[in-house]
Design a protein around this motif. Structure first.
Motif, PDB file in Angstrom:
ATOM      1  N   MET A  77      19.109  44.226  36.973  1.00 18.26           N
ATOM      2  CA  MET A  77      20.260  44.289  36.114  1.00 18.26           C
ATOM      3  C   MET A  77      21.490  43.977  36.957  1.00 18.26           C
ATOM      4  N   HIS A  78      22.402  43.202  36.391  1.00 19.23           N
ATOM      5  CA  HIS A  78      23.626  42.833  37.094  1.00 19.23           C
ATOM      6  C   HIS A  78      24.826  42.945  36.156  1.00 19.23           C
ATOM      7  N   ASN A  79      25.921  43.443  36.672  1.00 14.98           N
ATOM      8  CA  ASN A  79      27.201  43.441  35.987  1.00 14.98           C
ATOM      9  C   ASN A  79      28.147  42.563  36.780  1.00 14.98           C
ATOM     10  N   ILE A  80      28.819  41.665  36.104  1.00 13.93           N
ATOM     11  CA  ILE A  80      29.807  40.789  36.738  1.00 13.93           C
ATOM     12  C   ILE A  80      31.153  41.151  36.138  1.00 13.93           C
ATOM     13  N   MET A  81      32.056  41.636  36.975  1.00 17.62           N
ATOM     14  CA  MET A  81      33.335  42.116  36.480  1.00 17.62           C
ATOM     15  C   MET A  81      34.483  41.421  37.196  1.00 17.62           C
ATOM     16  N   PRO A  82      35.142  40.453  36.522  1.00 21.58           N
ATOM     17  CA  PRO A  82      36.315  39.827  37.117  1.00 21.58           C
ATOM     18  C   PRO A  82      37.454  40.837  37.197  1.00 21.58           C
ATOM     19  N   PRO A  83      38.581  40.469  37.784  1.00 23.99           N
ATOM     20  CA  PRO A  83      39.680  41.420  37.983  1.00 23.99           C
ATOM     21  C   PRO A  83      40.140  42.142  36.714  1.00 23.99           C
ATOM     22  N   ALA A  84      40.091  41.478  35.557  1.00 23.40           N
ATOM     23  CA  ALA A  84      40.569  42.153  34.338  1.00 23.40           C
ATOM     24  C   ALA A  84      40.084  41.446  33.079  1.00 23.40           C
ATOM     25  N   MET A 125      30.481  40.485  32.270  1.00 21.27           N
ATOM     26  CA  MET A 125      29.210  39.884  31.904  1.00 21.27           C
ATOM     27  C   MET A 125      28.096  40.784  32.421  1.00 21.27           C
ATOM     28  N   PHE A 126      27.047  40.914  31.618  1.00 20.03           N
ATOM     29  CA  PHE A 126      25.897  41.740  31.943  1.00 20.03           C
ATOM     30  C   PHE A 126      24.661  40.861  31.848  1.00 20.03           C
ATOM     31  N   THR A 127      23.752  40.957  32.804  1.00 20.63           N
ATOM     32  CA  THR A 127      22.472  40.256  32.730  1.00 20.63           C
ATOM     33  C   THR A 127      21.350  41.211  33.129  1.00 20.63           C
ATOM     34  N   ALA A 128      20.189  40.994  32.555  1.00 20.02           N
ATOM     35  CA  ALA A 128      19.009  41.784  32.910  1.00 20.02           C
ATOM     36  C   ALA A 128      17.770  40.949  32.606  1.00 20.02           C
ATOM     37  N   TRP A 174      21.450  38.648  28.263  1.00 17.80           N
ATOM     38  CA  TRP A 174      22.797  38.568  28.820  1.00 17.80           C
ATOM     39  C   TRP A 174      23.812  38.843  27.723  1.00 17.80           C
ATOM     40  N   ALA A 175      24.977  39.294  28.144  1.00 18.45           N
ATOM     41  CA  ALA A 175      26.082  39.549  27.220  1.00 18.45           C
ATOM     42  C   ALA A 175      27.390  39.261  27.947  1.00 18.45           C
TER      43      ALA A 175
END
Length: 54
Positions: free
Chosen positions: A1-8, A12-15, A46-47
């Motif tokens: 599982m991965h969360n990608i979080m830009p500065p603001a 994005m979430f993937t699994a 993904w979302a």
């Protein structure tokens, strides 16, 4: 599982789901109404969400 979080304002979430084909419960018993257990293949989920202004 991965969360990608830009500065603001977005993320994005993937699994990955890897089906293991293990039996759950009594295989001879019918599934309850509305339960679908026929898709047991591997898949990627993904979302992506962002603020409308972004």
């Amino acid at each position: 599982m991965h969360n990608i979080m830009p500065p603001a304002d977005a993320f994005m979430f993937t699994a990955v789901w890897e089906g293991d084909c293990r039996a759950v419960g009594d295989p001879a018993a019918p599934a309850p109404a509305g339960v679908l257990l026929d898709n047991t293949q591997d898949y990627v989920f993904w979302a992506y969400a962002a603020d409308r202004s972004a």
